[in-house]
Write a protein that holds these residues in place. Structure first.
Motif, PDB file in Angstrom:
ATOM      1  N   ALA A  39      40.297  37.129  44.697  1.00 16.74           N
ATOM      2  CA  ALA A  39      40.946  37.809  43.569  1.00 16.74           C
ATOM      3  C   ALA A  39      42.417  38.096  43.854  1.00 16.74           C
ATOM      4  N   SER A  99      43.230  35.247  30.633  1.00 19.15           N
ATOM      5  CA  SER A  99      42.289  34.601  31.544  1.00 19.15           C
ATOM      6  C   SER A  99      42.635  34.929  32.996  1.00 19.15           C
ATOM      7  N   GLY A 102      41.922  38.587  33.600  1.00 21.48           N
ATOM      8  CA  GLY A 102      40.483  38.811  33.520  1.00 21.48           C
ATOM      9  C   GLY A 102      39.758  38.362  34.777  1.00 21.48           C
ATOM     10  N   TRP A 103      40.057  37.134  35.206  1.00 20.45           N
ATOM     11  CA  TRP A 103      39.432  36.625  36.431  1.00 20.45           C
ATOM     12  C   TRP A 103      39.879  37.420  37.651  1.00 20.45           C
ATOM     13  N   LEU A 105      41.378  40.484  38.051  1.00 24.26           N
ATOM     14  CA  LEU A 105      40.956  41.887  38.108  1.00 24.26           C
ATOM     15  C   LEU A 105      39.443  42.020  38.105  1.00 24.26           C
ATOM     16  N   GLY A 106      38.772  41.175  37.330  1.00 22.61           N
ATOM     17  CA  GLY A 106      37.310  41.247  37.270  1.00 22.61           C
ATOM     18  C   GLY A 106      36.667  40.984  38.622  1.00 22.61           C
ATOM     19  N   ILE A 107      37.079  39.922  39.283  1.00 20.59           N
ATOM     20  CA  ILE A 107      36.505  39.592  40.592  1.00 20.59           C
ATOM     21  C   ILE A 107      36.895  40.638  41.626  1.00 20.59           C
ATOM     22  N   VAL A 109      37.453  43.873  41.105  1.00 21.48           N
ATOM     23  CA  VAL A 109      36.641  45.076  40.867  1.00 21.48           C
ATOM     24  C   VAL A 109      35.198  44.863  41.322  1.00 21.48           C
ATOM     25  N   VAL A 110      34.613  43.722  40.995  1.00 21.28           N
ATOM     26  CA  VAL A 110      33.232  43.451  41.419  1.00 21.28           C
ATOM     27  C   VAL A 110      33.144  43.408  42.949  1.00 21.28           C
TER      28      VAL A 110
END
Length: 178
Positions: A39, A99, A102-103, A105-107, A109-110
């Protein structure tokens, strides 16, 4: 001893291991840490300095650090794994702004959610809370664990277990012993 980022790899690995003895915590790190590195690569790949992405610049600086910690195999392996993650991250930076964010920050955070789940099982805060260099040691620790599983580094593993204790499954119903 004052915390310094320039300690030898063995000392860094032992210190990090003291926060990572529960096998469930280590397992979450096998996923969470690569996700965080990936990320960061996604998020930094869009910026560049003289035609080189910020992700590769950060990778090069981290690689220099890993290679100067006194354990060449561990430093090379960590740099190689991080390099693969950074290379894989770059295509996601080429998409739209939504995109890319999203990718990235999303990855990110997960990956951190997985870290904190692991530390619930550990019963201890993450190592970086006490020493920010733990953010660099995390990838080295995960690669080290992979190498130990493959049979490499038996002396380093024995030193970690001697100084930090063996891995275990903490009884979540029992109070923490300090």
């Amino acid at each position: 001893m004052a915390a310094t980022p320039f300690r030898p790899a063995n000392d860094l690995m032992v210190q990090y291991a003291m926060y990572h003895r529960d096998r469930r915590n280590i397992a979450t790190h096998f996923l969470g840490i690569p996700m965080i590195v990936f990320a960061i690569g996604v998020l930094l790949a869009r910026a560049s300095v003289m035609g080189v992405s910020a992700a590769w610049i950060v990778w090069a600086l981290a690689t220099a650090w890993y290679l100067t910690r006194g354990n060449l195999v561990l430093g090379l392996a960590t740099s190689l794994v991080n390099g693969v993650l950074i290379a894989a991250a770059h295509p996601l930076a080429a998409g739209s702004m939504a995109s890319w964010l999203g990718w990235g920050l999303g990855i990110f955070v997960v990956g951190w959610i997985l870290q904190f789940i692991g530390h619930y099982y550990e019963g201890r805060k993450p190592a970086f809370v006490d020493d920010l260099v733990g953010l660099l040691v995390g990838p080295m620790f995960v690669v080290g664990e992979w190498l130990f599983a493959a049979g490499w580094g038996r002396e380093l593993l024995a030193e970690i277990e001697r100084r930090a204790g063996p891995t275990h499954l903490r009884d979540l119903a029992a109070p923490l012993a300090r």
